[in-house]
Design an enzyme around this catalytic site. Structure first.
Site, PDB file in Angstrom:
ATOM      1  N   ASP A  36       0.826  -1.205   0.000  1.00  0.00           N
ATOM      2  CA  ASP A  36       0.000   0.000   0.000  1.00  0.00           C
ATOM      3  C   ASP A  36       0.862   1.258   0.000  1.00  0.00           C
ATOM      4  O   ASP A  36       0.346   2.371  -0.105  1.00  0.00           O
ATOM      5  CB  ASP A  36      -0.984   0.003   1.164  1.00  0.00           C
ATOM      6  CG  ASP A  36      -0.321   0.047   2.537  1.00  0.00           C
ATOM      7  OD1 ASP A  36       0.922   0.015   2.598  1.00  0.00           O
ATOM      8  OD2 ASP A  36      -1.050   0.102   3.547  1.00  0.00           O
ATOM      9  N   SER A  37       2.184   1.078   0.070  1.00  0.00           N
ATOM     10  CA  SER A  37       3.107   2.194  -0.141  1.00  0.00           C
ATOM     11  C   SER A  37       2.989   2.725  -1.561  1.00  0.00           C
ATOM     12  O   SER A  37       3.564   3.768  -1.899  1.00  0.00           O
ATOM     13  CB  SER A  37       4.550   1.771   0.149  1.00  0.00           C
ATOM     14  OG  SER A  37       4.869   0.564  -0.535  1.00  0.00           O
ATOM     15  N   ASP A  85      -1.452  -6.147  -0.442  1.00  0.00           N
ATOM     16  CA  ASP A  85      -1.484  -5.439   0.841  1.00  0.00           C
ATOM     17  C   ASP A  85      -2.893  -4.886   1.077  1.00  0.00           C
ATOM     18  O   ASP A  85      -3.392  -4.063   0.310  1.00  0.00           O
ATOM     19  CB  ASP A  85      -0.467  -4.291   0.802  1.00  0.00           C
ATOM     20  CG  ASP A  85       0.013  -3.884   2.181  1.00  0.00           C
ATOM     21  OD1 ASP A  85      -0.519  -4.417   3.170  1.00  0.00           O
ATOM     22  OD2 ASP A  85       0.933  -3.053   2.253  1.00  0.00           O
ATOM     23  N   LYS A 109      -1.680  -9.277   2.873  1.00  0.00           N
ATOM     24  CA  LYS A 109      -0.941  -8.830   4.058  1.00  0.00           C
ATOM     25  C   LYS A 109      -1.839  -7.949   4.908  1.00  0.00           C
ATOM     26  O   LYS A 109      -2.573  -7.105   4.383  1.00  0.00           O
ATOM     27  CB  LYS A 109       0.322  -8.065   3.677  1.00  0.00           C
ATOM     28  CG  LYS A 109       1.140  -7.611   4.907  1.00  0.00           C
ATOM     29  CD  LYS A 109       2.477  -7.030   4.509  1.00  0.00           C
ATOM     30  CE  LYS A 109       2.367  -5.623   3.968  1.00  0.00           C
ATOM     31  NZ  LYS A 109       1.919  -4.634   5.015  1.00  0.00           N
ATOM     32  N   GLU A 155      -1.703  -5.397   8.296  1.00  0.00           N
ATOM     33  CA  GLU A 155      -0.967  -4.698   9.341  1.00  0.00           C
ATOM     34  C   GLU A 155      -1.696  -4.838  10.672  1.00  0.00           C
ATOM     35  O   GLU A 155      -2.930  -4.878  10.722  1.00  0.00           O
ATOM     36  CB  GLU A 155      -0.827  -3.204   9.002  1.00  0.00           C
ATOM     37  CG  GLU A 155       0.120  -2.911   7.867  1.00  0.00           C
ATOM     38  CD  GLU A 155       0.377  -1.421   7.700  1.00  0.00           C
ATOM     39  OE1 GLU A 155       0.107  -0.650   8.663  1.00  0.00           O
ATOM     40  OE2 GLU A 155       0.844  -1.028   6.621  1.00  0.00           O
ATOM     41  N   GLU A 173       8.940  -4.668  10.622  1.00  0.00           N
ATOM     42  CA  GLU A 173       9.417  -3.391  10.089  1.00  0.00           C
ATOM     43  C   GLU A 173       9.937  -2.471  11.181  1.00  0.00           C
ATOM     44  O   GLU A 173       9.265  -2.218  12.178  1.00  0.00           O
ATOM     45  CB  GLU A 173       8.284  -2.676   9.328  1.00  0.00           C
ATOM     46  CG  GLU A 173       8.722  -1.367   8.702  1.00  0.00           C
ATOM     47  CD  GLU A 173       7.689  -0.749   7.767  1.00  0.00           C
ATOM     48  OE1 GLU A 173       7.932   0.390   7.307  1.00  0.00           O
ATOM     49  OE2 GLU A 173       6.675  -1.400   7.496  1.00  0.00           O
TER      50      GLU A 173
END
Length: 244
Positions: free
Chosen positions: A103-104, A142, A172, A174, A241
């Site tokens: 999602d970056s 993501d 993924k 978070e 991270e």
């Protein structure tokens, strides 16, 4: 033992006899072969020549089980991020194990202020491009903020779209306060999940900004407990991270 097999049959079903656990699938040991197409034409197949045929015939598209097996063997697992077809093609050809459509994308490609700002439509658009390029690597989509903490009810249908519509192999998630229930629901539906702890950009403001996490004992224990929770809920891997 296996009798009267053909080379093609062994490749297509990944037979490696009693050495499969130690040596891996037989396809991993094939450098090149010549295939006869239905038209009668003979074509050379390798990771660089007719790669789509090579990986289809050797069954070398990585699966979740291949990643966990690498972990058990103590082998290094390589994961990099891609947002489009050209970069994903290069990463896949280089032998990367996992390609994340992160999602970056919000910051790196779309010029948005925060990863929270990217929506599902954009993520699917880029995930599809990456999945079209990849012949071998595991592709992970993501889950954007709008499908998780912003709207937990959207998590399952959104994850299903990553798998069924975009062609990803996993998603993924978070860490956020409600994520254990979300991850459990996804895993129960057969969707492979990669967890993410430490610096979680979607909730970075609550963590004091973009900085190293877990430097104090209390914070380190919290990250460890989150990681264990992800494992217990069935995640096959974790992103760690910005932790010491």
């Amino acid at each position: 033992g296996t009798m009267k097999t053909t080379l093609g049959g062994c490749l297509s079903t990944n037979i490696h006899g009693k050495n499969n656990f130690q040596m891996g699938p037989i396809g991993e040991h094939v450098l090149e072969f010549t295939a006869i197409l239905p038209t009668g034409a003979e074509v050379t197949c390798s990771p660089k020549i007719n790669a789509d045929l090579f990986y289809a015939m050797t069954s070398l598209k990585l699966k979740i089980a291949d990643i966990t097996l690498k972990k058990k063997r103590g082998e290094k697992i390589v994961m990099l991020t891609a947002y489009d077809y050209p970069l994903a093609s290069c990463l896949d050809a280089s032998g990367v194990d996992i390609i994340l459509v992160g999602d970056s994308l919000a910051n790196v490609v779309l010029g948005l202020e925060s990863t929270r700002d990217v929506d599902m439509a954009a993520m699917l658009h880029h995930a599809k491009a990456v999945a079209r390029a990849v012949k071998r690597a595991l592709v992970v989509g993501d889950m954007p903020y709008c499908t998780l903490e912003g709207n937990p009810g959207a998590a399952l249908p959104s994850a299903q779209r990553f798998i069924n519509e975009a062609g990803c192999d996993a998603v993924k998630v978070e860490w956020f306060d409600g994520c254990p229930a979300v991850v459990e629901a996804l895993v129960k539906q057969g969707i492979p999940v990669m967890g993410h702890v430490g610096l979680t950009p979607q909730t970075a403001e609550a963590l004091g900004g973009f900085k190293v996490q877990g430097k104090e004992a209390e914070a380190a224990v919290r990250i460890f407990e989150q990681a264990k929770c992800f494992e217990e809920k069935g995640c096959f891997s974790l992103v760690l991270e910005c932790i010491p």
